[in-house]
Design a protein around this motif. Sequence first.
Motif, PDB file in Angstrom:
ATOM      1  N   UNK A 374       0.800  -1.220   0.000  1.00 26.71           N
ATOM      2  CA  UNK A 374       0.000   0.000   0.000  1.00 26.71           C
ATOM      3  C   UNK A 374       0.834   1.273   0.000  1.00 26.71           C
ATOM      4  N   UNK A 375       2.144   1.141   0.052  1.00 28.87           N
ATOM      5  CA  UNK A 375       2.988   2.325   0.022  1.00 28.87           C
ATOM      6  C   UNK A 375       4.306   2.007  -0.660  1.00 28.87           C
ATOM      7  N   UNK A 376       4.987   3.010  -1.142  1.00 29.53           N
ATOM      8  CA  UNK A 376       6.311   2.841  -1.738  1.00 29.53           C
ATOM      9  C   UNK A 376       7.344   3.028  -0.643  1.00 29.53           C
ATOM     10  N   UNK A 377       8.152   2.019  -0.351  1.00 30.33           N
ATOM     11  CA  UNK A 377       9.106   2.121   0.763  1.00 30.33           C
ATOM     12  C   UNK A 377      10.349   2.903   0.363  1.00 30.33           C
ATOM     13  N   UNK A 378      11.133   3.189   1.342  1.00 32.96           N
ATOM     14  CA  UNK A 378      12.486   3.674   1.085  1.00 32.96           C
ATOM     15  C   UNK A 378      13.315   2.474   0.630  1.00 32.96           C
ATOM     16  N   UNK A 379      14.095   2.669  -0.439  1.00 32.93           N
ATOM     17  CA  UNK A 379      14.900   1.582  -1.004  1.00 32.93           C
ATOM     18  C   UNK A 379      16.366   1.899  -0.775  1.00 32.93           C
ATOM     19  N   UNK A 380      17.074   0.926  -0.176  1.00 31.72           N
ATOM     20  CA  UNK A 380      18.486   1.123   0.139  1.00 31.72           C
ATOM     21  C   UNK A 380      19.268  -0.050  -0.432  1.00 31.72           C
ATOM     22  N   UNK A 381      20.244   0.228  -1.303  1.00 32.28           N
ATOM     23  CA  UNK A 381      21.132  -0.793  -1.855  1.00 32.28           C
ATOM     24  C   UNK A 381      22.453  -0.735  -1.107  1.00 32.28           C
ATOM     25  N   UNK A 382      22.889  -1.872  -0.582  1.00 30.25           N
ATOM     26  CA  UNK A 382      24.153  -1.964   0.152  1.00 30.25           C
ATOM     27  C   UNK A 382      25.008  -3.030  -0.512  1.00 30.25           C
ATOM     28  N   UNK A 383      26.241  -2.673  -0.857  1.00 29.90           N
ATOM     29  CA  UNK A 383      27.109  -3.653  -1.501  1.00 29.90           C
ATOM     30  C   UNK A 383      27.440  -4.775  -0.536  1.00 29.90           C
ATOM     31  N   UNK A 384      27.578  -5.979  -1.076  1.00 33.25           N
ATOM     32  CA  UNK A 384      27.908  -7.144  -0.250  1.00 33.25           C
ATOM     33  C   UNK A 384      29.377  -7.147   0.153  1.00 33.25           C
ATOM     34  N   UNK A 385      30.180  -6.304  -0.466  1.00 36.53           N
ATOM     35  CA  UNK A 385      31.596  -6.184  -0.125  1.00 36.53           C
ATOM     36  C   UNK A 385      31.714  -5.338   1.141  1.00 36.53           C
ATOM     37  N   UNK A 386      31.850  -6.011   2.273  1.00 42.65           N
ATOM     38  CA  UNK A 386      31.826  -5.304   3.551  1.00 42.65           C
ATOM     39  C   UNK A 386      33.103  -4.501   3.800  1.00 42.65           C
ATOM     40  N   UNK A 387      34.201  -4.753   3.049  1.00 43.30           N
ATOM     41  CA  UNK A 387      35.433  -4.003   3.257  1.00 43.30           C
ATOM     42  C   UNK A 387      35.315  -2.590   2.693  1.00 43.30           C
ATOM     43  N   UNK A 388      34.579  -2.445   1.591  1.00 43.94           N
ATOM     44  CA  UNK A 388      34.384  -1.113   0.999  1.00 43.94           C
ATOM     45  C   UNK A 388      32.909  -0.945   0.668  1.00 43.94           C
ATOM     46  N   UNK A 389      32.056  -0.848   1.704  1.00 43.00           N
ATOM     47  CA  UNK A 389      30.613  -0.806   1.468  1.00 43.00           C
ATOM     48  C   UNK A 389      30.178   0.445   0.716  1.00 43.00           C
ATOM     49  N   UNK A 390      29.222   0.240  -0.139  1.00 42.90           N
ATOM     50  CA  UNK A 390      28.635   1.337  -0.907  1.00 42.90           C
ATOM     51  C   UNK A 390      27.136   1.327  -0.672  1.00 42.90           C
ATOM     52  N   UNK A 391      26.553   2.494  -0.391  1.00 40.36           N
ATOM     53  CA  UNK A 391      25.136   2.598  -0.076  1.00 40.36           C
ATOM     54  C   UNK A 391      24.463   3.537  -1.052  1.00 40.36           C
ATOM     55  N   UNK A 392      23.392   3.071  -1.680  1.00 40.75           N
ATOM     56  CA  UNK A 392      22.593   3.899  -2.591  1.00 40.75           C
ATOM     57  C   UNK A 392      21.170   3.933  -2.070  1.00 40.75           C
ATOM     58  N   UNK A 396      11.445   7.390   0.086  1.00 42.22           N
ATOM     59  CA  UNK A 396      10.117   6.802   0.212  1.00 42.22           C
ATOM     60  C   UNK A 396       9.043   7.807  -0.170  1.00 42.22           C
ATOM     61  N   UNK A 397       7.898   7.302  -0.599  1.00 40.61           N
ATOM     62  CA  UNK A 397       6.711   8.134  -0.851  1.00 40.61           C
ATOM     63  C   UNK A 397       5.683   7.947   0.249  1.00 40.61           C
ATOM     64  N   UNK A 398       6.095   7.419   1.400  1.00 35.90           N
ATOM     65  CA  UNK A 398       5.177   7.084   2.490  1.00 35.90           C
ATOM     66  C   UNK A 398       4.578   8.355   3.105  1.00 35.90           C
ATOM     67  N   UNK A 417       4.728  16.094   7.216  1.00 38.77           N
ATOM     68  CA  UNK A 417       5.681  16.125   6.103  1.00 38.77           C
ATOM     69  C   UNK A 417       7.113  15.998   6.595  1.00 38.77           C
ATOM     70  N   UNK A 418       7.370  16.578   7.768  1.00 39.35           N
ATOM     71  CA  UNK A 418       8.728  16.502   8.322  1.00 39.35           C
ATOM     72  C   UNK A 418       9.088  15.062   8.651  1.00 39.35           C
ATOM     73  N   UNK A 419       8.195  14.343   9.335  1.00 34.75           N
ATOM     74  CA  UNK A 419       8.464  12.947   9.697  1.00 34.75           C
ATOM     75  C   UNK A 419       8.544  12.063   8.443  1.00 34.75           C
TER      76      UNK A 419
END
Length: 898
Positions: A374-392, A396-398, A417-419
Amino acid sequence: MNSPQQTGIDPGLPPQTDAATPPESGGETIARRAWRALLQFLEIIGLRREDTVDHALQVARLRLYHTEFRKLISANHSFLENLGELDAKLQGGELTDRPQVKRKVIRLISDIHAMVESINAISSDRYAGLRSAFERITASLSKIIEEATESPSRELLLDMSEVSAAHAELAGGKMAHLCELANTLGLPTPDGFVVTTEGYRHFLEDGGIRSWIQETHLDPLTPHDADRLSRTLQDRILSLPVPPALAQKIEEAYDRLARRLGAEPTLAARSSAVGEDSDFSFAGQFLSLLNVPREHLCDAYRRVVASLYSNEAVQYRLLHGIPGESAQMAVGFIAMVDAAASGVVFSRDPTRPDSGRVLIQAVKGLGVLLVDGKTSPEVIHVSRNTEAPEILRVASAQKSHVVFAPGLGVQEVEMSDVDAAKSSLTDDEALQLARWAVQLETHFGVTQDIEWAMDSNRRLILLQSRPLRLAAREASATRRPLDLPLLLDCGETGCPGVGAGPAVHMSDDDDTESFPEGGVLVARRSSPRFIRLMSKARAIVTDAGSTTGHMASLAREFRIPTLLNTGNATRVIPNGAIVTVDAGNGFVYEGEAPDLIDRELEKRQEADSAAWRRNTPGFRFLKSLWDLISPLNLTDPGSASFTADGCRTLHDMARYIHEKSYREMFMLGDNVGDLRASSYYLDIFLPIDLYVLDLGGGLSGTPKKRKIKRADIASAPLSALLKGMLHEKIPRFGARPIDLRGFASIVMRHAITSPEEESSFRDPCYAIISDNYLNYTARVGYHFSVVDTYCGLTQNKNYISMVFHGGAADIVRRARRAKAIAGILKEHGFTVKLEHDLVSGRLSKTTREETVQHLEMLGSLLQFFRQMDAAMTSDDAVDIFKDAFLKGDYALEEISRS
């Protein structure tokens, strides 16, 4: 004491004299022969009997053998069908669960046990050693099954601290996995307890409906049936009270939980069906209730149990072929987390599993809006390489979030709107979830779909972990052949796949060593003996064969593309031609199709990428049993290792028993003794005395007289054999082309052996019959022939075994006749063995119609070659008479004209 037949003494004649006795006069010789002829006549018409055999006992024994044989071939068919189903799951990575596997394996064991007992009943315990092999194999299987399905207790309820992933049949898949996270891996989860599947059974039994549900919950045939069945079952369950003993345990478990937490929590009542969140997802099929207080726990339990039979759950089981009786529900009660945020984390991105990223979806509040879509979540991509993690991140549209409702349940509340603009997780929190996801994938050996929540103190808590189903590329909905010459467009897929190479025609008694590397085997029928060339073959195509047969199992085991039961592959695929076999679609093309082969390689790689299926608990359970079930070590009946002691798997036992059962039934007619008094004499225009012994269904009604007509025969195989014998072009008593030497050899053999002195020379012919079975044994003068066959509606049970032996002429002429017969049998697809003047043939797994046709051919063959040995004047005669028969020139008109 020896019988007269055993001693060779005729009780109707004076004692034999020794060498000193004067020779008989001419008159005495004539009198002696006349007396013998009279005794033979009285014997034939039933007024004199030479032996004291209990005919009623003998007939009863034959009926028992026939009954046990039918049980044996039915059990063999059931074994191969169930083996094929399990094999398909193993090779195709199909979903299955432990209870399903366990039931199938028990069915396999039961079938083999039935086969062991039946063949020993037929053979008077000649194969007693099979029982030791059976006990050895099943003991090993039982040990694995017991270890894999071990439960901690038979308790109605367990605290979560007492459960692990090994207890999936007691706590259900969802709760067993959740408890594994805390108790084995030490990861944070809510506290709680589980009402087990024992509690579920107690609930139904106390309400008096367990047997009723098992009888009612049949697989529905239509969606309408599923809806009706669902309403009936759920209404009945919801009307039941929770048994007092179970209600008390639920209340006591809640009180223990409250003491551990230091407060009285509200609970989530979560479904945990057997198989749920393990081999089968059952996603969204069952009910979970949130924010349940102590006083509503029993009602929540009843509602969750009833959801086991929701319309969606019933349909799900139907679509996946899950038997209704496997439906069992455990229910987990876990402390609610007053979530500031919640969501899911996938150990691999489902849309791009090779991207090297973990995917997190997060919402504020409870995760209801997310799982309901029922809502569009926040999407977070985290690289599986834990030595040099990358986060994208993708915002969210919640606009609203779900929180506890006062008293019971949950409610949706608008956010400012702030929350709404705030991120649900920090980078460190996202990294923590990603590390846990990779850890869980490693632990369970399969990609994971994990539910999580974060409490008001920003403590991350795991709520669920289950296998992640990575979608394979969608297959084409239409079946279209390529723009290439099409040789075949039919058949049954024994093993899907594509293979190309030169077509090589072979029979299972050919030298398999001559099969070239990379060839495509083309054969009349399937045979487990072809295992010898499976390391070389690119594909297999046969005229006949069963997808549940031994060879199909081997083909799947070795992943050889196999197309069976095409009907005419050996006729339409030229020997030596380059062909491409698309076994999955049932196509065989002339020439090579490189694009199709390349696509097949891509499909295999893609199938291999779905490794999660092969790491589910049910799959691993099946794999642990497989080495004791399927591998076929006994492939050659002529090998010295083809023994009961040589059986290493259930499949070996099925193969060995099935092969030996043919031999036992083949010998049936050779051991009946004289049963003319218990048989019917068939009045038919043939130069044989044929007596018919009906074991059940072989005659139309019960004849009033001991003499019957052809019209009285209801047995399909005997009717077919007689039709061939009585072919209008085959003379009943007509002369055969015979030269003086052939005639002289017959006279000489007769003078030397005095065959009329032997009881077997004048023994009658017997046809032991039922509706679908025939054992025809004929001793006509110097000739001996046997046809043993089963001709029913189930193709996999049908077979023909036959032997033709002997003759009146010299051994050279008899051997030539045997060679001609062998050539004819090979032309008709029989596996043939030839030794001097003895020829034997075997044919199996043909349809009823094909079996009837082959039996008609055999009837004609037996009659055509009855006196033909004397006509075999040279080696050329072998092909002359063989070709005449194959052309249908039964009266030898072309030979006469030439």
